[in-house]
Design a protein around this motif. Structure first.
Motif, short mmCIF file in Angstrom:
data_model
loop_
_atom_site.label_atom_id
_atom_site.label_comp_id
_atom_site.label_asym_id
_atom_site.label_seq_id
_atom_site.Cartn_x
_atom_site.Cartn_y
_atom_site.Cartn_z
N GLY A 80 0.85 -1.18 0.00
CA GLY A 80 0.00 0.00 0.00
C GLY A 80 0.88 1.23 0.00
O GLY A 80 2.00 1.21 0.54
N SER A 81 0.40 2.30 -0.60
CA SER A 81 1.26 3.48 -0.72
C SER A 81 0.44 4.77 -0.73
O SER A 81 -0.75 4.78 -1.03
N HIS A 82 1.14 5.83 -0.38
CA HIS A 82 0.60 7.18 -0.51
C HIS A 82 1.58 7.98 -1.34
O HIS A 82 2.78 8.02 -1.03
N ALA A 83 1.09 8.58 -2.41
CA ALA A 83 1.94 9.32 -3.34
C ALA A 83 1.72 10.82 -3.19
O ALA A 83 0.59 11.29 -3.05
N PHE A 84 2.83 11.55 -3.22
CA PHE A 84 2.81 13.01 -3.15
C PHE A 84 3.28 13.54 -4.50
O PHE A 84 4.38 13.22 -4.94
N PHE A 85 2.46 14.37 -5.13
CA PHE A 85 2.75 14.88 -6.47
C PHE A 85 3.21 16.33 -6.40
O PHE A 85 2.67 17.13 -5.63
N LEU A 86 4.20 16.66 -7.21
CA LEU A 86 4.75 18.01 -7.24
C LEU A 86 3.72 19.00 -7.78
O LEU A 86 3.64 20.13 -7.29
N ARG A 103 -1.89 7.19 -8.15
CA ARG A 103 -2.70 8.30 -7.70
C ARG A 103 -2.39 8.53 -6.22
O ARG A 103 -1.40 8.05 -5.71
N ASN A 104 -3.22 9.27 -5.52
CA ASN A 104 -2.90 9.64 -4.15
C ASN A 104 -2.72 8.44 -3.23
O ASN A 104 -1.81 8.39 -2.41
N TRP A 105 -3.61 7.45 -3.35
CA TRP A 105 -3.53 6.23 -2.54
C TRP A 105 -3.56 5.03 -3.48
O TRP A 105 -4.32 5.02 -4.45
N ASN A 106 -2.72 4.03 -3.19
CA ASN A 106 -2.57 2.89 -4.09
C ASN A 106 -2.44 1.60 -3.29
O ASN A 106 -1.79 1.57 -2.24
N LEU A 135 -6.65 5.10 -5.87
CA LEU A 135 -7.70 6.00 -5.42
C LEU A 135 -7.22 7.43 -5.60
O LEU A 135 -6.25 7.86 -4.97
N ASP A 136 -7.92 8.15 -6.47
CA ASP A 136 -7.58 9.54 -6.79
C ASP A 136 -8.47 10.46 -5.96
O ASP A 136 -9.69 10.50 -6.16
N THR A 137 -7.87 11.19 -5.03
CA THR A 137 -8.65 12.09 -4.18
C THR A 137 -8.73 13.51 -4.74
O THR A 137 -9.30 14.38 -4.10
N GLU A 138 -8.17 13.73 -5.91
CA GLU A 138 -8.30 15.04 -6.58
C GLU A 138 -8.58 14.84 -8.08
O GLU A 138 -7.85 15.36 -8.92
#
Length: 203
Positions: A80-86, A103-106, A135-138
């Motif tokens: 499981g992961s949480h991604a931070f985008f520039l 996406r934000n959560w994977n 899961l795209d939260t934006e």
């Protein structure tokens, strides 16, 4: 002494063991660590980066379900992961989201396996097949007059990786990975190729 340290296949590092790996490639650079909590179970942690455009923290586990001795293994893995985008999604056009598929959560469950040829320093082939639930939260609305997008948008992909860990010593191997992501999002390419080269070592 035969090299049994695997980070990319199903073979676990054993209770109390540890393996780390670094890899450069397209579209991701990554760092991974596996810590053995049981003879057949490892806890995984890592960081993926799309060269700074996306930085993703990952945690997970792998379970060696079938142990064929020193030659082969089959197991299950989940991360499981949480991604931070520039850049925010609203101003990004074919950027980190497009190339990485994240996406934000994977969540990435799947099947892993490895096969090692005869010989103490023979290459160890591995196969990693996952399902990426993102899961795209934006989410953004790409269609004029399409209304407001949902608060959370769910999408899927099928990452497939094939490669080899090539031992150079008792505990260290070069690692080569090729493969790609089979995408299901209508606004993305159907297939994104992936290639990485790195090193895996044990402690």
């Amino acid at each position: 002494v035969p090299n049994r340290v695997s980070l990319l296949g199903a073979r676990t590092v054993g209770a109390g063991g540890m393996a780390v790996g670094l890899a450069l490639g397209f579209p991701i650079v990554s760092a991974r660590v596996a810590v053995g909590v049981h003879r057949r179970v490892d806890v995984l942690a890592g960081v993926d980066s799309a060269y700074g455009l996306m930085n993703e923290l990952r945690v997970g586990a792998r379970w060696m379900v079938l142990d064929g001795g020193p030659r082969w293994s089959v197991g299950m893995a989940v991360e499981g992961s949480h991604a931070f985008f520039l850049r925010p999604a609203s101003v990004e056009d074919r950027g980190a989201r497009y190339y990485s598929g994240r996406r934000n959560w994977n969540v990435l469950p799947g099947i892993v396996g490895n096969l090692q040829f005869a010989g103490a320093r023979s290459p160890r082939l591995f196969l990693d097949v996952r399902y990426l639930m993102a899961l795209d939260t934006e989410p953004i609305q790409g269609v004029p007059l399409g209304g407001l997008p949902p608060d959370v948008e769910l999408s899927g992909a099928f990452p497939v990786r094939l490669g080899a860990e090539i031992p150079v010593s008792e505990k260290t191997s070069y690692a080569l990975t090729i493969g790609g992501d089979i995408r299901t999002r209508p606004d993305e390419t159907d297939f994104m190729p992936v290639i990485t080269f790195g090193v895996v070592t044990g402690f």
